[in-house]
Design an enzyme around this catalytic site. Structure first.
Site, mmCIF file in Angstrom:
data_model
loop_
_atom_site.group_PDB
_atom_site.id
_atom_site.type_symbol
_atom_site.label_atom_id
_atom_site.label_comp_id
_atom_site.label_asym_id
_atom_site.label_seq_id
_atom_site.Cartn_x
_atom_site.Cartn_y
_atom_site.Cartn_z
ATOM 1 N N GLY A 40 0.844 -1.189 0.000
ATOM 2 C CA GLY A 40 0.000 0.000 0.000
ATOM 3 C C GLY A 40 0.875 1.233 0.000
ATOM 4 O O GLY A 40 2.010 1.193 0.510
ATOM 5 N N GLN B 200 3.094 9.911 1.103
ATOM 6 C CA GLN B 200 4.375 9.197 1.161
ATOM 7 C C GLN B 200 5.264 9.477 -0.047
ATOM 8 O O GLN B 200 6.436 9.114 -0.051
ATOM 9 C CB GLN B 200 4.136 7.679 1.266
ATOM 10 N N CYS C 272 5.656 0.005 7.697
ATOM 11 C CA CYS C 272 5.303 1.147 6.859
ATOM 12 C C CYS C 272 6.514 1.533 6.012
ATOM 13 O O CYS C 272 7.629 1.593 6.525
ATOM 14 C CB CYS C 272 4.888 2.319 7.741
ATOM 15 N N LEU C 273 6.290 1.771 4.727
ATOM 16 C CA LEU C 273 7.408 2.137 3.841
ATOM 17 C C LEU C 273 8.088 3.429 4.293
ATOM 18 O O LEU C 273 9.243 3.656 3.969
ATOM 19 C CB LEU C 273 6.913 2.288 2.395
ATOM 20 N N HIS D 103 -4.617 1.256 7.327
ATOM 21 C CA HIS D 103 -3.283 1.870 7.404
ATOM 22 C C HIS D 103 -3.176 3.038 6.418
ATOM 23 O O HIS D 103 -2.679 4.112 6.768
ATOM 24 C CB HIS D 103 -2.233 0.789 7.100
ATOM 25 N N GLU D 104 -3.667 2.822 5.194
ATOM 26 C CA GLU D 104 -3.551 3.865 4.157
ATOM 27 C C GLU D 104 -4.490 5.042 4.428
ATOM 28 O O GLU D 104 -4.112 6.198 4.234
ATOM 29 C CB GLU D 104 -3.812 3.273 2.767
ATOM 30 N N HIS E 49 -2.970 7.207 6.859
ATOM 31 C CA HIS E 49 -1.969 8.092 6.230
ATOM 32 C C HIS E 49 -2.634 9.360 5.700
ATOM 33 O O HIS E 49 -2.102 10.456 5.848
ATOM 34 C CB HIS E 49 -1.298 7.393 5.045
HETATM 35 ZN ZN LIG Z 1 2.494 3.417 5.840
#
Ligand SMILES: [Zn+2]
Length: 196
Positions: A72, A77, A119-120, A161-162, A165
């Site tokens: 995701g 991000q 998380c990236l 999660h997204e 964000h």
């Molecule tokens: Zn994330």
């Protein structure tokens, strides 16, 4: 397998038609913004223009997400504070699993599951987060068409999660204060060493 409602298939098909088969096109791979950048903790602005540029951006987000081996990726991000996210829990293995959510809202949540999450934007750190086991998300596709999609287990987790964000919330905020502070301290140290 995550349960996708019939409307999600519509979303997938409009998505496919918005991006013609041109495998030769080199996608832009963005640098993923890391924790510490204020853009990650700021609520995003709704998308109002559903044009080719938005569709291009979505494809670039998929490319960036696959390159980073994520499932995701939310627009903040990649440094864009707009309410759009892409999700593919198969990590690119199944083109049908590509989901674009524009202006998503969580409309229903049920059950609970506690699983480890990463998380990236916070590479190298993971933590256990309780998320709903089933969710329903209402969103728009790249043409502005509204649809609802259901997610279960990992897909539900990815949606939550997204969407977090897009509201400026990171998974760290769902951890215990002890765990959160530990991770923050380690990141601070990495920053000092120029490794973040
Ligand atoms: Zn994330």
């Amino acid at each position: 397998m995550p349960d996708k409602s019939t409307t999600s298939d519509d979303a997938a098909s409009t998505q496919a038609s918005a991006t013609p088969e041109t495998p030769a096109v080199a996608r832009k791979i963005y640098a993923v913004v890391k924790y510490g950048d204020p853009i990650l903790e700021k609520p995003t602005k709704p998308v109002v223009q559903f044009d080719d540029q938005l569709a291009e951006l979505a494809e670039d987000m998929f490319a960036t997400m696959y390159a980073a081996q994520g499932i995701g990726l939310a627009a903040p991000q990649i440094g864009k504070s707009i309410r759009m996210t892409v999700v593919d829990v198969t990590g690119g293995k199944n083109p049908e699993a590509k989901i674009v959510l524009v202006n998503p809202q969580l409309v229903h949540a049920e059950g609970e599951k506690r699983e480890e999450e990463g998380c990236l934007s916070i590479p190298g750190f993971r933590g256990y987060v309780v998320r709903p086991q089933f969710v329903t998300v209402r969103a728009q596709d790249l043409k502005g068409q509204s649809f609802e999609i259901r997610g279960e287990d990992l897909l539900a987790r990815a949606f939550c999660h997204e969407i977090d964000h897009l509201d400026g919330i990171l998974f760290l905020q769902h951890l215990s204060m002890l765990k959160r502070d530990l991770i923050k301290r380690k990141i601070k140290k990495l920053k000092k060493q120029g490794e973040w």
